[in-house]
Design a protein around this motif. Structure first.
Motif, mmCIF file in Angstrom:
data_model
loop_
_atom_site.group_PDB
_atom_site.id
_atom_site.type_symbol
_atom_site.label_atom_id
_atom_site.label_comp_id
_atom_site.label_asym_id
_atom_site.label_seq_id
_atom_site.Cartn_x
_atom_site.Cartn_y
_atom_site.Cartn_z
ATOM 1 N N PHE A 116 -28.471 9.078 -10.477
ATOM 2 C CA PHE A 116 -27.333 9.352 -9.380
ATOM 3 C C PHE A 116 -26.644 10.579 -9.692
ATOM 4 C CE2 PHE A 116 -22.669 8.747 -9.098
ATOM 5 C CZ PHE A 116 -22.468 8.415 -7.892
ATOM 6 N N ALA A 146 -25.012 7.407 -1.391
ATOM 7 C CA ALA A 146 -25.210 6.745 -2.635
ATOM 8 C C ALA A 146 -24.116 5.855 -2.989
ATOM 9 C CB ALA A 146 -25.894 7.661 -3.990
ATOM 10 N N MET A 158 -21.378 6.512 -2.798
ATOM 11 C CA MET A 158 -20.790 7.571 -3.715
ATOM 12 C C MET A 158 -19.121 7.697 -3.306
ATOM 13 S SD MET A 158 -21.531 11.568 -4.161
ATOM 14 C CE MET A 158 -22.878 11.410 -5.059
ATOM 15 N N ARG A 179 -15.228 15.588 -7.940
ATOM 16 C CA ARG A 179 -16.289 15.586 -7.206
ATOM 17 C C ARG A 179 -15.984 16.603 -5.624
ATOM 18 N NH1 ARG A 179 -18.488 9.527 -7.138
ATOM 19 N NH2 ARG A 179 -19.339 9.526 -9.403
ATOM 20 N N GLN A 221 -14.333 -1.216 -8.132
ATOM 21 C CA GLN A 221 -14.901 -1.630 -9.615
ATOM 22 C C GLN A 221 -14.751 -2.950 -10.112
ATOM 23 O OE1 GLN A 221 -17.175 0.706 -10.892
ATOM 24 N NE2 GLN A 221 -16.832 1.897 -9.020
ATOM 25 N N THR A 270 -21.091 7.889 -13.132
ATOM 26 C CA THR A 270 -20.511 6.979 -11.847
ATOM 27 C C THR A 270 -18.794 6.728 -12.293
ATOM 28 O OG1 THR A 270 -20.692 4.887 -12.965
ATOM 29 C CG2 THR A 270 -22.506 5.649 -11.386
ATOM 30 N N GLU A 281 -11.778 2.148 -4.198
ATOM 31 C CA GLU A 281 -12.382 3.482 -3.855
ATOM 32 C C GLU A 281 -13.152 3.637 -2.343
ATOM 33 O OE1 GLU A 281 -15.661 3.643 -6.749
ATOM 34 O OE2 GLU A 281 -14.064 3.834 -8.507
#
Ligand code: GLN
Length: 256
Positions: free
Chosen positions: A80, A97, A99, A105, A120, A147, A215
């Motif tokens: 990852f 992914a 992501m 990022r 999460q 991550t 997220e």
């Protein structure tokens, strides 16, 4: 001899020029006719291996996007943490992914429209004394290196984390879950859908009811390739609007 050398020189520079122009083509993708996607195929149901094939929501949606763009999809299965650097350097055309879009990022790559949501969650053993995230202080936490689960958990307690010294990073989700089963960590923080898949595939594990964070998942691109980002976004938005994306999701995530 001198003239020969000059001609040779000219030929060589012409070859270089032609090669450079040739591989750039429209500049849309690294290799003409191909769309290379970097992923980490240890993240069911978004990407995982079925035999030697990489399947899952991301793999199938990327396939549909490639089809719309008239390109052949090629998937690279990497750690990852290697996805963003690989996309930045132009080794891969995009990263997909599960992501999460984060501010950090966004400084390194561009993101597509979001195509899914993630939460999460915390996986523990069924007989664990951890009942909620308030019980995580002082426990050993496992997460996947690089991550968001790892980033949040390893943050300082003032910022809602549990301290770097309490978090062990694993190369992928499968290894983190193995560590939990083997008693090397007391819990694993990971995205909800892979968590469900891992709990279903392994005896004696459960997911705590408490949610850690919400997220948005998106595809990432090099900041130098706005054109590809735009084309993929158009394709993705069509797939969202006509229900094709939902169809793929429904195939992999069954309603409870
Ligand atoms: N959504 C998490 C992140 O972006 C985990 C992704 C993954 O492990 N594939 O950090």
């Amino acid at each position: 001899m001198k003239v020969f050398a000059k001609i040779l020189c000219l030929c060589l520079s012409l070859t270089v020029l032609v090669l450079c122009c040739g591989c750039g083509d429209t500049g849309l993708t690294t290799e003409e006719g191909k769309l290379t996607m970097a992923t980490n195929a240890e993240f069911p149901p978004y990407e995982f291996r079925e035999g030697d094939k990489i399947v899952g929501i991301d793999a199938e949606v990327a396939g549909l996007i490639a089809e719309k763009l008239g390109l052949e999809l090629e998937i690279a299965d990497v750690d990852f943490e290697s996805i963003i650097p690989g996309v930045q350097s132009g080794k891969y055309d995009m990263g997909m992914a599960g992501m999460t879009v984060t501010e950090d990022r966004q400084k390194k790559v561009n993101f597509s429209t979001s195509y899914a949501k993630g939460i999460q969650v915390v996986i523990v053993k069924e007989d664990s004394d951890i009942k909620s995230i308030d019980d995580l202080t002082g426990k050993k936490i496992g997460a996947q290196q690089g991550t968001t689960g790892y980033i949040y958990a390893s943050d300082t307690p003032e910022n809602g984390g549990y301290g770097e010294e309490n978090v062990i990073g694993y190369q992928n989700g499968a290894l983190a879950v193995e560590a939990l089963k083997g008693g090397k960590v007391d819990c694993v923080i990971i995205d909800n859908e892979p968590a469900k898949a891992y709990v279903a595939a392994n005896e004696g594990l459960k997911i705590l009811d408490t949610e850690f964070t919400n997220e948005d998942y998106a595809i990432c691109f090099s900041k130098k390739n706005d054109e590809l980002q735009k084309k993929v976004n158009d394709a993705l938005e069509e797939l969202i609007a006509d229900g094709s994306l939902q169809k793929v999701v429904d195939k992999y995530i069954k309603a409870e």
